[in-house]
Design an enzyme around this catalytic site. Sequence first.
Site, short mmCIF file in Angstrom:
data_model
loop_
_atom_site.label_atom_id
_atom_site.label_comp_id
_atom_site.label_asym_id
_atom_site.label_seq_id
_atom_site.Cartn_x
_atom_site.Cartn_y
_atom_site.Cartn_z
N LYS A 47 -4.32 7.13 2.43
CA LYS A 47 -4.22 8.05 3.57
C LYS A 47 -5.50 8.85 3.79
O LYS A 47 -5.79 9.27 4.90
CB LYS A 47 -3.05 9.02 3.40
CG LYS A 47 -1.74 8.35 3.14
CD LYS A 47 -1.32 7.43 4.25
CE LYS A 47 -0.06 6.68 3.89
NZ LYS A 47 0.30 5.64 4.83
N TYR A 255 13.95 1.31 0.63
CA TYR A 255 12.71 2.09 0.53
C TYR A 255 12.86 3.19 -0.54
O TYR A 255 13.86 3.88 -0.58
CB TYR A 255 12.36 2.73 1.89
CG TYR A 255 11.14 3.60 1.80
CD1 TYR A 255 9.87 3.02 1.77
CD2 TYR A 255 11.25 4.98 1.68
CE1 TYR A 255 8.74 3.80 1.65
CE2 TYR A 255 10.12 5.77 1.55
CZ TYR A 255 8.88 5.17 1.53
OH TYR A 255 7.77 5.95 1.41
N TYR A 281 5.17 1.51 -3.81
CA TYR A 281 4.23 0.68 -3.04
C TYR A 281 3.49 -0.34 -3.94
O TYR A 281 3.79 -1.53 -3.95
CB TYR A 281 3.19 1.56 -2.33
CG TYR A 281 3.78 2.49 -1.32
CD1 TYR A 281 4.02 2.06 -0.01
CD2 TYR A 281 4.11 3.80 -1.64
CE1 TYR A 281 4.57 2.92 0.93
CE2 TYR A 281 4.66 4.66 -0.71
CZ TYR A 281 4.89 4.21 0.58
OH TYR A 281 5.44 5.04 1.51
C1 LIG Z 1 0.55 4.32 -1.89
C2 LIG Z 1 0.73 3.70 -0.55
N1 LIG Z 1 0.46 2.41 -0.42
C3 LIG Z 1 0.62 1.78 0.77
C4 LIG Z 1 1.11 2.45 1.88
C5 LIG Z 1 1.27 1.70 3.15
O1 LIG Z 1 0.29 2.08 4.08
P1 LIG Z 1 0.59 2.06 5.62
O2 LIG Z 1 1.59 3.12 5.91
O3 LIG Z 1 -0.72 2.30 6.25
O4 LIG Z 1 1.14 0.73 5.94
C6 LIG Z 1 1.41 3.80 1.78
C7 LIG Z 1 1.95 4.52 2.94
O5 LIG Z 1 2.77 5.33 2.91
C8 LIG Z 1 1.21 4.46 0.54
O6 LIG Z 1 1.48 5.76 0.40
#
Ligand SMILES: Cc1ncc(COP(=O)(O)O)c(C=O)c1O
Length: 333
Positions: A47, A255, A281
């Site tokens: 981010k 999620y 993630y």
């Molecule tokens: C640690 C992490 N990886 C990947 C993502 C995925 O990124 P994006 O929201 O840009 O698809 C996020 C998003 O919340 C994240 O916090």
Amino acid sequence: MNYIPYTPLANLPTPLDELPRLAKKLGLSKLMMKRDDLTGLAGGGNKARKLEYIFAEIVSGGYDVVVTAGGIQSNHARMTAAAARKLGLDVKLVLGGPDFTDLQGNILLDSLFGAEIRYLVDDDANDRLTDEMKRWGSELTAQGRKPYLLPIGGSTGTGALGYVKAMKELSVQFPDGPVQIITGIGSCGTFAGTILGCSLYLPQARVIGISVSRTIEGITQRTKELLKKSAALLNIQSNTEQIPIECYDRYHSEYGVMTNEGEQAIRLCAEFEGILLDPVYTGKVMAALIDLVEKNIIDRNIPVIFIHTGGLPIIFSFEKELGSSSRCTKIYK
Ligand SMILES: Cc1ncc(COP(=O)(O)O)c(C=O)c1O
């Protein structure tokens, strides 16, 4: 290409590390990790790159308060709160998810930043979080404030530019040649920016996205929208509809819930490389990488770059699940 203003927030460039022990274990000729978990900004993560472009808009627009939304363990919310404070702005967060008694992980950090939080108990549906964010924005406007409503995940055409720039950075560290780049997908901005950035700076790269929540159809549609918006901001003339999109949606659970494969991948990466992944993630993305290699969908003879998108604080809200195998012997005097 148009110049787009940005506000420096991240420690860049992030390292591109070799992972030789994990590569050997998985049977890959070469495995590297783009360490975007080391961007800084209160614990690191993808981010920070998006927020550099978004906060340029916020600062130049004269907004005095940033309102954003996400799940209870939103990395985006935590890093937005940190960025707002760093730039002297007020911050409000709409979060949602399971009820809780103790503040843990990201939501603990949010409160340290003094972010005011409205929490939707047992509800983290994007549309209801967004509705509440809009309601709060209207209240703030009525009070004479100037709120900037930042969409969930920071995934706007502007935010995705952070990953176009990341691929430019990567192309200096990994001069062009065939490579397989794997990244996680939540709100699609990282994926869209990575695809667009590779089309410009790493044309021989194959980009593979791993969903943590959305279906392939949902991802494809949203990624195409973002590709179009980011390309327009950069004044890129080529037709983004033609750019191939490769993503997989079979590695996620509900999620925010850790999968068994994700847990094994977290332990493997920690024990083989001393690198921490998170349960929501990056652990799932590593589990997907392992499976795609086993199924020969990822070519073992072409280098792989895993984008580590961060998420470290989330580990500290999974202490029961991850701490169960601790090898700690207590010795009393
Ligand atoms: C640690 C992490 N990886 C990947 C993502 C995925 O990124 P994006 O929201 O840009 O698809 C996020 C998003 O919340 C994240 O916090």
